[in-house]
Scaffold this motif. Structure first.
Motif, PDB file in Angstrom:
ATOM      1  N   ALA A  12     -57.057  37.690 -54.229  1.00 13.19           N
ATOM      2  CA  ALA A  12     -56.583  36.659 -55.166  1.00 13.19           C
ATOM      3  C   ALA A  12     -55.615  35.653 -54.537  1.00 13.19           C
ATOM      4  O   ALA A  12     -55.412  34.573 -55.083  1.00 13.19           O
ATOM      5  N   LEU A  15     -57.475  31.062 -50.298  1.00 10.87           N
ATOM      6  CA  LEU A  15     -57.751  29.648 -50.606  1.00 10.87           C
ATOM      7  C   LEU A  15     -58.605  29.499 -51.868  1.00 10.87           C
ATOM      8  O   LEU A  15     -58.296  28.704 -52.753  1.00 10.87           O
ATOM      9  N   VAL A  16     -59.677  30.239 -51.940  1.00 11.35           N
ATOM     10  CA  VAL A  16     -60.646  30.045 -53.032  1.00 11.35           C
ATOM     11  C   VAL A  16     -60.126  30.664 -54.327  1.00 11.35           C
ATOM     12  O   VAL A  16     -60.012  30.003 -55.366  1.00 11.35           O
ATOM     13  N   ALA A  17     -59.784  31.962 -54.267  1.00  9.01           N
ATOM     14  CA  ALA A  17     -59.420  32.680 -55.502  1.00  9.01           C
ATOM     15  C   ALA A  17     -58.162  32.112 -56.146  1.00  9.01           C
ATOM     16  O   ALA A  17     -58.062  32.064 -57.378  1.00  9.01           O
ATOM     17  N   VAL A  62     -62.528  38.750 -50.978  1.00 15.21           N
ATOM     18  CA  VAL A  62     -62.005  39.157 -49.668  1.00 15.21           C
ATOM     19  C   VAL A  62     -63.053  38.873 -48.598  1.00 15.21           C
ATOM     20  O   VAL A  62     -64.241  39.122 -48.784  1.00 15.21           O
ATOM     21  N   SER A 107     -70.024  34.518 -51.217  1.00 15.24           N
ATOM     22  CA  SER A 107     -70.638  34.403 -49.898  1.00 15.24           C
ATOM     23  C   SER A 107     -70.662  32.940 -49.451  1.00 15.24           C
ATOM     24  O   SER A 107     -69.946  32.100 -50.020  1.00 15.24           O
ATOM     25  N   LYS A 142     -71.515  38.101 -42.960  1.00 19.84           N
ATOM     26  CA  LYS A 142     -71.600  37.780 -44.395  1.00 19.84           C
ATOM     27  C   LYS A 142     -73.021  38.063 -44.905  1.00 19.84           C
ATOM     28  O   LYS A 142     -73.204  38.535 -46.038  1.00 19.84           O
ATOM     29  N   ILE A 161     -70.881  29.594 -51.447  1.00 22.98           N
ATOM     30  CA  ILE A 161     -70.167  28.314 -51.454  1.00 22.98           C
ATOM     31  C   ILE A 161     -70.114  27.775 -50.022  1.00 22.98           C
ATOM     32  O   ILE A 161     -70.492  28.476 -49.071  1.00 22.98           O
ATOM     33  N   PRO A 164     -65.099  24.781 -49.112  1.00 19.75           N
ATOM     34  CA  PRO A 164     -64.440  24.606 -50.406  1.00 19.75           C
ATOM     35  C   PRO A 164     -63.265  23.626 -50.367  1.00 19.75           C
ATOM     36  O   PRO A 164     -62.485  23.615 -49.415  1.00 19.75           O
TER      37      PRO A 164
HETATM   38  N1  LIG Z   1     -62.809  29.172 -46.767  1.00 20.15           N
HETATM   39  C1  LIG Z   1     -64.040  28.744 -46.537  1.00 20.15           C
HETATM   40  O1  LIG Z   1     -64.264  27.719 -45.870  1.00 20.15           O
HETATM   41  C2  LIG Z   1     -65.217  29.492 -47.126  1.00 20.15           C
HETATM   42  C3  LIG Z   1     -66.488  28.903 -47.073  1.00 20.15           C
HETATM   43  C4  LIG Z   1     -67.580  29.585 -47.619  1.00 20.15           C
HETATM   44  C5  LIG Z   1     -67.402  30.846 -48.162  1.00 20.15           C
HETATM   45  N2  LIG Z   1     -66.152  31.414 -48.175  1.00 20.15           N
HETATM   46  C6  LIG Z   1     -66.008  32.775 -48.725  1.00 20.15           C
HETATM   47  O2  LIG Z   1     -65.145  32.723 -49.837  1.00 20.15           O
HETATM   48  C7  LIG Z   1     -64.381  33.940 -49.910  1.00 20.15           C
HETATM   49  C8  LIG Z   1     -62.907  33.589 -49.988  1.00 20.15           C
HETATM   50  O3  LIG Z   1     -62.552  32.831 -48.841  1.00 20.15           O
HETATM   51  P1  LIG Z   1     -61.067  32.280 -48.625  1.00 20.15           P
HETATM   52  O4  LIG Z   1     -61.153  31.170 -47.656  1.00 20.15           O
HETATM   53  O5  LIG Z   1     -60.398  32.101 -49.929  1.00 20.15           O
HETATM   54  O6  LIG Z   1     -60.408  33.523 -47.886  1.00 20.15           O
HETATM   55  P2  LIG Z   1     -58.902  33.670 -47.387  1.00 20.15           P
HETATM   56  O7  LIG Z   1     -58.086  32.482 -47.770  1.00 20.15           O
HETATM   57  O8  LIG Z   1     -58.969  34.073 -45.956  1.00 20.15           O
HETATM   58  O9  LIG Z   1     -58.374  34.891 -48.275  1.00 20.15           O
HETATM   59  C9  LIG Z   1     -58.815  36.184 -48.036  1.00 20.15           C
HETATM   60  C10 LIG Z   1     -58.166  37.095 -49.064  1.00 20.15           C
HETATM   61  O10 LIG Z   1     -58.540  38.439 -48.749  1.00 20.15           O
HETATM   62  C11 LIG Z   1     -57.371  39.263 -48.754  1.00 20.15           C
HETATM   63  N3  LIG Z   1     -57.577  40.402 -47.878  1.00 20.15           N
HETATM   64  C12 LIG Z   1     -57.769  40.405 -46.542  1.00 20.15           C
HETATM   65  N4  LIG Z   1     -57.927  41.669 -46.089  1.00 20.15           N
HETATM   66  C13 LIG Z   1     -57.836  42.482 -47.178  1.00 20.15           C
HETATM   67  C14 LIG Z   1     -57.902  43.886 -47.380  1.00 20.15           C
HETATM   68  N5  LIG Z   1     -58.116  44.734 -46.363  1.00 20.15           N
HETATM   69  N6  LIG Z   1     -57.773  44.379 -48.641  1.00 20.15           N
HETATM   70  C15 LIG Z   1     -57.534  43.555 -49.696  1.00 20.15           C
HETATM   71  N7  LIG Z   1     -57.440  42.214 -49.563  1.00 20.15           N
HETATM   72  C16 LIG Z   1     -57.599  41.687 -48.314  1.00 20.15           C
HETATM   73  C17 LIG Z   1     -56.273  38.324 -48.281  1.00 20.15           C
HETATM   74  O11 LIG Z   1     -55.025  38.869 -48.623  1.00 20.15           O
HETATM   75  P3  LIG Z   1     -53.688  38.409 -47.819  1.00 20.15           P
HETATM   76  O12 LIG Z   1     -53.422  37.013 -48.279  1.00 20.15           O
HETATM   77  O13 LIG Z   1     -52.659  39.383 -48.262  1.00 20.15           O
HETATM   78  O14 LIG Z   1     -54.017  38.525 -46.369  1.00 20.15           O
HETATM   79  C18 LIG Z   1     -56.637  37.052 -49.066  1.00 20.15           C
HETATM   80  O15 LIG Z   1     -56.186  37.175 -50.405  1.00 20.15           O
HETATM   81  C19 LIG Z   1     -64.756  34.761 -48.677  1.00 20.15           C
HETATM   82  O16 LIG Z   1     -65.721  35.685 -49.024  1.00 20.15           O
HETATM   83  C20 LIG Z   1     -65.373  33.729 -47.748  1.00 20.15           C
HETATM   84  O17 LIG Z   1     -66.319  34.313 -46.880  1.00 20.15           O
HETATM   85  C21 LIG Z   1     -65.046  30.763 -47.700  1.00 20.15           C
END
Ligand SMILES: NC(=O)c1ccc[n+]([C@@H]2O[C@H](COP(=O)([O-])OP(=O)(O)OC[C@H]3O[C@@H](n4cnc5c(N)ncnc54)[C@H](OP(=O)(O)O)[C@@H]3O)[C@@H](O)[C@H]2O)c1
Length: 296
Positions: A12, A15-17, A62, A107, A142, A161, A164
């Motif tokens: 949560a 970036l996304v959540a 995550v 994803s 993924k 997505i 984002p």
């Molecule tokens: N960002 C992009 O460009 C993008 C593009 C396409 C798809 N996506 C997908 O969208 C989803 C979210 O991406 P995002 O960019 O928002 O990710 P992110 O900002 O890297 O956030 C990852 C989250 O996962 C948590 N986390 C990491 N390890 C964990 C563990 N062992 N147990 C519980 N929580 C854990 C982190 O907590 P902490 O903050 O405490 O570390 C953080 O809240 C992912 O599945 C990603 O593959 C992202």
């Protein structure tokens, strides 16, 4: 009005959540344990948490999302990228099976090849890539994480997505990254095809999927297919920034042979998703018109 179900949101703070929570106005029916309260690499911790907090819906945000770091782990199934993107997805599927939980898994368009031989934009049911030597390790893990869920018999939705944007609080937001690149004089590719995701569109789609437990594979992205250069030029014009410099993905790859392979011919089709969920996503210029006034 029907009350929304209790939802466990994993990841949560990301970036996304974090933007989805903001768009949903931080409702009281969402559980958002941090990694200290619930490490999803710990199967026992997940089972204990769910016993204390039974929920009919989990949304898994995550992921190991650092592509250059992921690439250093290529082929390593003991590495953190594999463990988070595949191992944790498989264990989540198992626990959702045992507890009869509806799982929504986030994803990416990186699960497709993005090559001229199998180009996007991809439909929701397009086959995943399965040769990790031609793609980046993040995308391969993924794809394998998706398969762990799709090959189980749980009720689930996979929501893909791409790039984002729409989160003013976190500078990894794609629109904010582009502004940084323009200001720094970096080049932006005009030969890379993509369809960026506007996070408020994702908020809308996820609300519908979670509330009605709609299974399937969905794409949330802005049309029409564009390029980072075209996206940047629009931002530069609206924000009165410097002239955007053009780059070519192949030239960049040649100069940076150790960098991770990038999706060149990407993009996500969304017609099926918009029809099934009965939602309408923004075009990317519409989304930027709405979002840019919220950022510097
Ligand atoms: N960002 C992009 O460009 C993008 C593009 C396409 C798809 N996506 C997908 O969208 C989803 C979210 O991406 P995002 O960019 O928002 O990710 P992110 O900002 O890297 O956030 C990852 C989250 O996962 C948590 N986390 C990491 N390890 C964990 C563990 N062992 N147990 C519980 N929580 C854990 C982190 O907590 P902490 O903050 O405490 O570390 C953080 O809240 C992912 O599945 C990603 O593959 C992202």
């Amino acid at each position: 009005m029907e009350k929304s179900p209790l939802i466990l949101m994993l990841g949560a703070t990301g970036l996304v959540a974090s933007q989805i929570l903001e768009d949903w106005h931080h409702p009281s029916n969402i559980l958002t344990p941090g990694i200290a309260d619930l490490d999803i690499l710990n199967q026992e911790a997940l089972a204990v948490y769910l016993r204390k907090n039974p929920t009919p819906v989990i949304i898994n945000f995550v992921g190991f999302t650092n592509l250059p770091e992921a690439e250093k782990d290529k082929g390593n199934k003991k590495g953190l990228c594999w463990q988070l993107n595949v191992g944790a997805s498989a264990r989540l599927a198992q626990i959702c099976q045992e507890e009869d939980i509806f799982l929504i898994h986030i994803s990416t368009d990186n699960v497709f090849y993005g090559l001229k031989s199998d180009p996007g934009p991809y439909s929701e049911n397009h086959p995943l890539m399965d040769d990790h030597t031609q793609v980046n390790w993040y995308g391969y893990t993924k794809a394998q994480g998706e398969l762990a869920i799709r090959n189980s018999s749980i009720k689930s939705a996979i929501v893909r997505i791409s790039h984002p944007f729409g989160n003013p609080q976190i500078d990894r937001d794609f629109a904010q990254k582009v502004i940084t690149y323009i200001n720094a004089g970096y080049t932006l590719f005009d030969d890379q095809h993509f369809t960026p995701t506007y996070l408020p569109d994702l908020s809308l789609a996820l609300k519908k999927i979670a509330d009605e437990q709609i299974s399937g594979i969905y794409h949330v992205a802005c049309q029409p297919v564009s390029t980072p250069f075209e996206f940047a030029e629009y931002i530069a014009k609206q924000k009165k920034l410097a002239q955007v410099k053009v780059g070519k993905i192949d030239e960049w790859t040649e100069k940076n042979p150790n960098s991770y392979p990038r999706v060149k011919f990407g993009g996500l089709e969304t017609d099926f998703t918009q029809a099934i969920l009965q939602v309408k996503f923004h075009s990317w210029p519409e989304a930027l018109d709405e979002f840019l006034p919220k950022i510097k």
